[in-house]
Design a protein around this motif. Sequence first.
Motif, PDB file in Angstrom:
ATOM      1  N   SER A 224     162.965 -87.093 123.112  1.00 26.98           N
ATOM      2  CA  SER A 224     162.588 -88.500 122.940  1.00 26.98           C
ATOM      3  C   SER A 224     161.140 -88.695 123.372  1.00 26.98           C
ATOM      4  O   SER A 224     160.752 -88.235 124.461  1.00 26.98           O
ATOM      5  CB  SER A 224     163.496 -89.406 123.773  1.00 26.98           C
ATOM      6  OG  SER A 224     164.824 -89.351 123.301  1.00 26.98           O
ATOM      7  N   PRO A 225     160.324 -89.363 122.554  1.00 30.12           N
ATOM      8  CA  PRO A 225     158.917 -89.554 122.913  1.00 30.12           C
ATOM      9  C   PRO A 225     158.762 -90.312 124.229  1.00 30.12           C
ATOM     10  O   PRO A 225     159.527 -91.236 124.535  1.00 30.12           O
ATOM     11  CB  PRO A 225     158.366 -90.382 121.741  1.00 30.12           C
ATOM     12  CG  PRO A 225     159.300 -90.106 120.602  1.00 30.12           C
ATOM     13  CD  PRO A 225     160.650 -89.935 121.230  1.00 30.12           C
ATOM     14  N   VAL A 226     157.778 -89.905 125.019  1.00 29.60           N
ATOM     15  CA  VAL A 226     157.447 -90.584 126.266  1.00 29.60           C
ATOM     16  C   VAL A 226     155.938 -90.817 126.297  1.00 29.60           C
ATOM     17  O   VAL A 226     155.174 -90.093 125.659  1.00 29.60           O
ATOM     18  CB  VAL A 226     157.880 -89.760 127.500  1.00 29.60           C
ATOM     19  CG1 VAL A 226     159.399 -89.692 127.596  1.00 29.60           C
ATOM     20  CG2 VAL A 226     157.287 -88.353 127.475  1.00 29.60           C
ATOM     21  N   PRO A 227     155.494 -91.839 127.025  1.00 26.42           N
ATOM     22  CA  PRO A 227     154.060 -92.160 127.026  1.00 26.42           C
ATOM     23  C   PRO A 227     153.243 -91.188 127.855  1.00 26.42           C
ATOM     24  O   PRO A 227     153.681 -90.684 128.893  1.00 26.42           O
ATOM     25  CB  PRO A 227     154.020 -93.570 127.627  1.00 26.42           C
ATOM     26  CG  PRO A 227     155.268 -93.673 128.442  1.00 26.42           C
ATOM     27  CD  PRO A 227     156.297 -92.853 127.740  1.00 26.42           C
ATOM     28  N   VAL A 228     152.029 -90.931 127.378  1.00 25.15           N
ATOM     29  CA  VAL A 228     151.081 -90.040 128.044  1.00 25.15           C
ATOM     30  C   VAL A 228     149.942 -90.888 128.615  1.00 25.15           C
ATOM     31  O   VAL A 228     149.381 -91.742 127.926  1.00 25.15           O
ATOM     32  CB  VAL A 228     150.516 -88.995 127.057  1.00 25.15           C
ATOM     33  CG1 VAL A 228     149.481 -88.112 127.741  1.00 25.15           C
ATOM     34  CG2 VAL A 228     151.656 -88.150 126.487  1.00 25.15           C
ATOM     35  N   SER A 229     149.620 -90.641 129.869  1.00 29.36           N
ATOM     36  CA  SER A 229     148.478 -91.285 130.502  1.00 29.36           C
ATOM     37  C   SER A 229     147.291 -90.323 130.489  1.00 29.36           C
ATOM     38  O   SER A 229     147.391 -89.217 129.962  1.00 29.36           O
ATOM     39  CB  SER A 229     148.835 -91.718 131.928  1.00 29.36           C
ATOM     40  OG  SER A 229     149.867 -92.701 131.907  1.00 29.36           O
ATOM     41  N   CYS A 230     146.170 -90.725 131.084  1.00 29.49           N
ATOM     42  CA  CYS A 230     144.957 -89.901 130.999  1.00 29.49           C
ATOM     43  C   CYS A 230     144.110 -90.087 132.258  1.00 29.49           C
ATOM     44  O   CYS A 230     143.971 -91.213 132.752  1.00 29.49           O
ATOM     45  CB  CYS A 230     144.152 -90.292 129.764  1.00 29.49           C
ATOM     46  SG  CYS A 230     142.830 -89.134 129.337  1.00 29.49           S
ATOM     47  N   VAL A 231     143.558 -88.997 132.749  1.00 32.07           N
ATOM     48  CA  VAL A 231     142.684 -89.009 133.922  1.00 32.07           C
ATOM     49  C   VAL A 231     141.274 -88.610 133.490  1.00 32.07           C
ATOM     50  O   VAL A 231     141.104 -87.711 132.663  1.00 32.07           O
ATOM     51  CB  VAL A 231     143.195 -88.039 135.001  1.00 32.07           C
ATOM     52  CG1 VAL A 231     142.268 -88.023 136.215  1.00 32.07           C
ATOM     53  CG2 VAL A 231     144.620 -88.398 135.417  1.00 32.07           C
ATOM     54  N   VAL A 232     140.278 -89.279 134.055  1.00 30.21           N
ATOM     55  CA  VAL A 232     138.876 -88.914 133.834  1.00 30.21           C
ATOM     56  C   VAL A 232     138.275 -88.575 135.196  1.00 30.21           C
ATOM     57  O   VAL A 232     138.367 -89.376 136.142  1.00 30.21           O
ATOM     58  CB  VAL A 232     138.085 -90.050 133.161  1.00 30.21           C
ATOM     59  CG1 VAL A 232     136.611 -89.662 132.992  1.00 30.21           C
ATOM     60  CG2 VAL A 232     138.702 -90.389 131.797  1.00 30.21           C
ATOM     61  N   TRP A 233     137.645 -87.383 135.297  1.00 28.92           N
ATOM     62  CA  TRP A 233     137.185 -86.901 136.610  1.00 28.92           C
ATOM     63  C   TRP A 233     135.847 -86.181 136.506  1.00 28.92           C
ATOM     64  O   TRP A 233     135.608 -85.436 135.559  1.00 28.92           O
ATOM     65  CB  TRP A 233     138.225 -85.945 137.187  1.00 28.92           C
ATOM     66  CG  TRP A 233     137.878 -85.385 138.548  1.00 28.92           C
ATOM     67  CD1 TRP A 233     137.992 -86.016 139.749  1.00 28.92           C
ATOM     68  CD2 TRP A 233     137.373 -84.072 138.832  1.00 28.92           C
ATOM     69  NE1 TRP A 233     137.581 -85.176 140.765  1.00 28.92           N
ATOM     70  CE2 TRP A 233     137.195 -83.973 140.236  1.00 28.92           C
ATOM     71  CE3 TRP A 233     137.053 -82.962 138.033  1.00 28.92           C
ATOM     72  CZ2 TRP A 233     136.715 -82.827 140.855  1.00 28.92           C
ATOM     73  CZ3 TRP A 233     136.561 -81.809 138.652  1.00 28.92           C
ATOM     74  CH2 TRP A 233     136.407 -81.755 140.055  1.00 28.92           C
ATOM     75  N   ASN A 234     135.003 -86.434 137.499  1.00 28.51           N
ATOM     76  CA  ASN A 234     133.769 -85.674 137.713  1.00 28.51           C
ATOM     77  C   ASN A 234     133.443 -85.761 139.196  1.00 28.51           C
ATOM     78  O   ASN A 234     133.459 -86.846 139.780  1.00 28.51           O
ATOM     79  CB  ASN A 234     132.619 -86.241 136.875  1.00 28.51           C
ATOM     80  CG  ASN A 234     131.315 -85.466 137.043  1.00 28.51           C
ATOM     81  OD1 ASN A 234     130.643 -85.582 138.058  1.00 28.51           O
ATOM     82  ND2 ASN A 234     130.963 -84.684 136.029  1.00 28.51           N
ATOM     83  N   PRO A 235     133.128 -84.627 139.852  1.00 31.44           N
ATOM     84  CA  PRO A 235     132.969 -84.648 141.309  1.00 31.44           C
ATOM     85  C   PRO A 235     131.661 -85.233 141.814  1.00 31.44           C
ATOM     86  O   PRO A 235     131.580 -85.644 142.980  1.00 31.44           O
ATOM     87  CB  PRO A 235     133.077 -83.166 141.683  1.00 31.44           C
ATOM     88  CG  PRO A 235     132.557 -82.441 140.480  1.00 31.44           C
ATOM     89  CD  PRO A 235     133.025 -83.256 139.304  1.00 31.44           C
TER      90      PRO A 235
END
Length: 282
Positions: A224-235
């Motif tokens: 069953s499809p589930v939602p995908v989130s997203c992270v944006v990172w730079n140190p």
Amino acid sequence: SEDGRENLFVSRDAKLDGSKAIRGGIPLVFPIFGPPDSGSGSTMPQHGFARTNNWKIVDGSQKDTEEHATIAFSLTLDENVVAGRGEHNMWSLEQTKVDGTGVTLKYEITVAPKTLTTTMVVENTGSDAFNFQMLTHTYFAVDGNASQKKDECYVQGLGGYSVIDKVDDSKTGGTQSYDDNVDLDGETDRVYIHPEKHNTVHVTIGVGGGKTVKMEAYGEVDESPVPVSCVVWNPYKDKAAAMSDFGDDQYHDMICVEPGLIGHQPLLAPGKEARMTQIIFA
């Protein structure tokens, strides 16, 4: 890419001897994203054990045709997970014996002329359902030292996502504008939580020199499809300098855009699978 551009970033100081996770490419995050919950007592390392163990090639998975090349790897909890389980958590050696927890991970890779497709599969081989987080910590290379230049390095397509800002808490709780790109402004560590009924991540990433790369990610639990989130990172400067496996100046040369299932999906029942696919178009 077909033009010879390397689209993934790997630090020049990355440790390749197995002493720690490789700083670059596409590290795999499972079963936790970030550190363990405070107060839990867990000693599991940040991001779990998937990225710090040696995976095995799946027999018969290597194929090479004119259209694409494929290979798959597997990691089984009780067979080849020797690092990163920690103590005082459900994945520890002691607790899995009590609870009957078991898991096998599979990582499928397909390389084609214009795409790189990766799928991470989680199979519950134990006797109890479990919660989990899974994420691909993808490092994208940025040309011309341009990661901090807003007109050259950005992420487009996260409009409507709610924001958790791990650097500036005052920005947490807002919603990303549809009119504005996500860009890097010094140290950046933001989680973009999917809008309602929006399961798939579709983003365009500016990678310097007027070039862009597209990324798509989608997931499912028990088909069953589930939602995908997203992270944006730079140190940025200080954190880059503090990492022994990251060049002090290399924050200019990368942006992490990381799709994942990070807690907004059902438990994974025994005998069932969860999967997440990331496609990079370059």
